[in-house]
Scaffold this active site. Structure first.
Site, PDB file in Angstrom:
ATOM      1  CD  GLU A  80     -23.751  -9.505  -8.139  1.00 33.99           C
ATOM      2  OE1 GLU A  80     -22.732 -10.127  -8.479  1.00 33.99           O
ATOM      3  OE2 GLU A  80     -24.141  -9.413  -6.954  1.00 33.99           O
ATOM      4  CB  CYS A 112     -27.440 -11.130  -3.616  1.00 40.47           C
ATOM      5  SG  CYS A 112     -26.220 -12.050  -4.571  1.00 40.47           S
ATOM      6  CG  HIS A 234     -29.188 -14.237  -0.600  1.00 38.70           C
ATOM      7  ND1 HIS A 234     -29.689 -14.079  -1.882  1.00 38.70           N
ATOM      8  CD2 HIS A 234     -27.862 -14.482  -0.734  1.00 38.70           C
ATOM      9  CE1 HIS A 234     -28.697 -14.208  -2.745  1.00 38.70           C
ATOM     10  NE2 HIS A 234     -27.588 -14.446  -2.067  1.00 38.70           N
TER      11      HIS A 234
END
EC number: 2.3.3.10
Length: 345
Positions: A80, A112, A234
């Site tokens: 990103e 992400c 994550h």
């Protein structure tokens, strides 16, 4: 069986401690470290960006794979923080690593989880027989507004994976995704820094998607947490990572190698790819790995992976993730602000 033929990681060497940032904004560094489970984060230097991180990681992946880069049929760079709004990062990476121009290349963006989306795309292309190898990269130099909570975690780093069928170091057995329209985090065109929903980013964003993807993957494969040697999720911060793992039934030994955020911060698209690379650096043949990414907006990709005998011969062919992380130099807030472009002329 489609799997990982080579992998590589890269993290910038500069670091800034949470206490250094807290000193500027008058926050309590001890409370922040404990609350976020983050002690310091990586900082890209003046000549580092998503592309340079991706190229370095890709070269390490090629060193482990031991293949001719011209056999790579696809290059995907998930991020990103692509350096160009209109100009692909993937073409730069492909040419820098010596891949043939006879390939498909694209930049991916899903907050992400763009890196794991690239792995899924690569799996499909290789498994279908359209190409022999595909390269998927997750890398970021993420942004956090001055004084915002994100400034304590948003960092830089990434990892690359070459997907193929022959001489795999780890076989990807299954994948499962869970996606909804949950706007917990976003940045409009032209904005320097993203906006986020505060506590809303935990529930119903992060935990709903990570847990739903994990439970869906358990059901699809007929497994549970006790069937795995390692797990990685994550990690926007260490707290979310550890809580998700505990809810799903994983213990601290299963989670330890995948958790890197306390020492490098949240590398966004690079977070799960880097966690997985560190696990592969430590795993033994036959080990089972459970992986779930997360991207705001929102979605999660899950994978079950089995390590093969090839890992023992290939992992020492490139720098290991922890070795890269341990090569560090601390900077103060002024240097950090300069490198991150927070000082506007």
């Amino acid at each position: 069986m489609v799997g990982i033929v080579g992998y590589g990681a890269h993290v910038p060497s500069y670091r800034i401690k949470v206490e250094e940032i807290a000193k500027v904004w008058g926050d309590d560094p001890v409370a922040l470290s404990r609350g976020l489970v983050v002690n310091e984060k990586s900082v890209p230097s003046a000549d580092e960006d998503t592309v340079t991180i991706a190229v370095t990681a890709a070269r390490y992946a090629l060193a482990r794979a031991g293949i001719d880069p011209k056999k790579i049929g696809a290059v995907y760079v998930g991020s990103e923080s692509h350096p160009y709004a209109v100009k692909p990062s993937a073409t730069i990476v492909a040419e820098a690593v010596g891949a043939s121009p006879e390939l498909t290349a694209a930049d991916l963006e899903f907050a992400c989880k763009a890196g794991t989306a690239g792995i899924q795309m690569s799996m499909g292309l290789v498994d279908s027989g359209m190409m022999e190898y595909a390269l998927a990269i997750g890398a970021d130099t993420s942004q956090g507004a001055p004084g915002d909570a994100l400034e304590y975690t948003a960092s830089a780093g990434g990892a690359a994976y070459i997907i193929g069928k022959e001489n795999t170091i780890a076989d990807i057995n299954a994948t499962y995704s869970y996606t909804t329209d949950t706007p917990d985090f976003y940045r409009r065109e032209g904005q320097d820094y993203p906006s986020h929903g505060g506590r809303f980013t935990g529930e119903p964003a992060y935990f709903k998607h990570v847990l739903s993807a994990a439970k869906g993957l358990f059901e699809k494969t007929g497994t549970s947490a006790e069937d795995y040697d390692h797990a990685c999720f994550h990690q926007p911060n260490g707290k979310f990572y550890l809580r998700a793992g505990k809810i799903l039934g994983f213990n601290s030994d299963q989670l330890k190698y995948g958790l890197l955020t306390p020492n490098i911060g949240n590398t966004y698209s690079g977070a799960v790819p880097l966690g997985l690379s560190n696990i592969l650096d430590h795993a033994e043949p036959g080990d089972e790995i459970f992986v779930v990414s997360y991207g705001s907006g929102a979605g999660s990709d899950g994978f079950t992976i089995t390590v093969t005998d090839e890992i023992t011969e290939k992992r020492d062919l490139a720098p290991k993730t922890q070795e890269i992380i341990d090569n560090k130099k601390y900077v103060d807030y002024a240097v950090y602000a300069k490198y991150k472009g927070k000082i506007k002329m």
